[in-house]
Design a protein around this motif. Sequence first.
Motif, short mmCIF file in Angstrom:
data_model
loop_
_atom_site.label_atom_id
_atom_site.label_comp_id
_atom_site.label_asym_id
_atom_site.label_seq_id
_atom_site.Cartn_x
_atom_site.Cartn_y
_atom_site.Cartn_z
N PHE A 181 0.88 -1.17 0.00
CA PHE A 181 0.00 0.00 0.00
C PHE A 181 0.92 1.22 0.00
N PHE A 182 0.63 2.20 -0.87
CA PHE A 182 1.53 3.33 -1.05
C PHE A 182 0.79 4.65 -0.87
N VAL A 183 1.41 5.59 -0.16
CA VAL A 183 0.81 6.90 0.11
C VAL A 183 1.87 7.99 -0.06
N ASP A 184 1.40 9.24 -0.12
CA ASP A 184 2.32 10.37 -0.03
C ASP A 184 2.55 10.74 1.43
N TYR A 185 1.49 11.19 2.11
CA TYR A 185 1.60 11.64 3.49
C TYR A 185 0.85 10.74 4.46
N GLY A 186 -0.19 10.09 4.00
CA GLY A 186 -0.97 9.20 4.84
C GLY A 186 -1.96 9.92 5.75
N GLU A 187 -1.53 11.00 6.37
CA GLU A 187 -2.35 11.69 7.35
C GLU A 187 -3.60 12.34 6.76
N ASN A 188 -3.67 12.46 5.46
CA ASN A 188 -4.83 13.06 4.81
C ASN A 188 -5.83 12.02 4.31
N ILE A 189 -5.65 10.77 4.73
CA ILE A 189 -6.53 9.67 4.33
C ILE A 189 -7.45 9.34 5.48
N HIS A 190 -8.76 9.31 5.19
CA HIS A 190 -9.78 9.04 6.21
C HIS A 190 -10.69 7.94 5.68
N ILE A 191 -10.70 6.82 6.40
CA ILE A 191 -11.38 5.61 5.95
C ILE A 191 -12.46 5.23 6.95
N GLY A 192 -13.66 4.91 6.43
CA GLY A 192 -14.78 4.53 7.28
C GLY A 192 -14.68 3.10 7.78
N ASN A 193 -15.82 2.58 8.24
CA ASN A 193 -15.92 1.22 8.78
C ASN A 193 -16.08 0.20 7.67
N GLN A 194 -15.56 -0.99 7.92
CA GLN A 194 -15.70 -2.14 7.02
C GLN A 194 -15.31 -1.80 5.58
N VAL A 195 -14.10 -1.29 5.45
CA VAL A 195 -13.54 -0.93 4.14
C VAL A 195 -12.41 -1.91 3.83
N GLU A 196 -12.41 -2.40 2.60
CA GLU A 196 -11.33 -3.27 2.15
C GLU A 196 -10.59 -2.59 1.00
N ILE A 197 -9.28 -2.50 1.15
CA ILE A 197 -8.42 -1.92 0.12
C ILE A 197 -7.45 -3.02 -0.30
N ASN A 198 -7.54 -3.43 -1.55
CA ASN A 198 -6.74 -4.53 -2.03
C ASN A 198 -5.31 -4.08 -2.32
N MET A 199 -4.45 -5.01 -2.66
CA MET A 199 -3.01 -4.75 -2.80
C MET A 199 -2.66 -3.81 -3.96
N ASN A 200 -1.49 -3.21 -3.85
CA ASN A 200 -0.90 -2.35 -4.88
C ASN A 200 -1.68 -1.08 -5.15
N CYS A 201 -2.37 -0.57 -4.15
CA CYS A 201 -3.07 0.70 -4.31
C CYS A 201 -2.12 1.85 -3.99
N VAL A 202 -2.31 2.97 -4.71
CA VAL A 202 -1.49 4.17 -4.54
C VAL A 202 -2.43 5.33 -4.25
N PHE A 203 -2.28 5.94 -3.08
CA PHE A 203 -3.12 7.06 -2.68
C PHE A 203 -2.21 8.29 -2.51
N LEU A 204 -2.24 9.18 -3.50
CA LEU A 204 -1.45 10.42 -3.41
C LEU A 204 -2.29 11.45 -2.67
N ASP A 205 -2.15 11.43 -1.36
CA ASP A 205 -3.01 12.20 -0.46
C ASP A 205 -2.42 13.56 -0.11
N CYS A 206 -2.14 14.36 -1.12
CA CYS A 206 -1.68 15.73 -0.88
C CYS A 206 -2.84 16.62 -0.47
N ASN A 207 -4.05 16.09 -0.56
CA ASN A 207 -5.25 16.69 -0.02
C ASN A 207 -6.05 15.53 0.56
N ARG A 208 -7.19 15.81 1.09
CA ARG A 208 -7.98 14.81 1.80
C ARG A 208 -8.55 13.75 0.84
#
Length: 189
Positions: free
Chosen positions: A67-94
Amino acid sequence: MMTEKEKMLAGEIYDCGDPELLTRWHYAKQLQLQYNNTDSRDREKLFAILKDLLGTYGKDVWISAPFFVDYGENIHIGNQVEINMNCVFLDCNRITIGDHSGIGPGTHIYTVAHPVEPSKRLPENSQFWKSFTAPVTIGSNVWIGGSSVILPGVIIGDNVTIGAGSVVTKSIPSNSVAVGNPCRVIRMV
């Protein structure tokens, strides 16, 4: 005067080479590396890493490494969420993901972009291009098919299915199925 982080979160042109931003970026890379190299059965350690990496996350969240991110701190995930492998979240904003949603493997979510005109994106005394951002919001009960790309500023409503390989350039209304490049609604559900 606004800090570069404040400019980034406000969607203004900012310097991603700013020391405050780079410090968090490097810290997120350390946490990301730890997460991606932790035994998938060690849920306690994985959640401890996510606590430091992500802005917030709910109950019963499953994020498959890598799992890949820029900052991580701008990612907000709810309940019962599944994120599969090799995802890239460029979270320079929310980036917000609602409850009961699933993100297919290899999906990329981008909140950052660069000016189209070369002269406006070229750096001044920096190795980094000038950048601007817009948040991405994914509703509840959403399924994003694998290898999809979601661009800055997109809002995906509740109860939506995005077909695999889609490039989501514009917002998608609730209760719909959307596919393609560019992604468009093909039917309501």
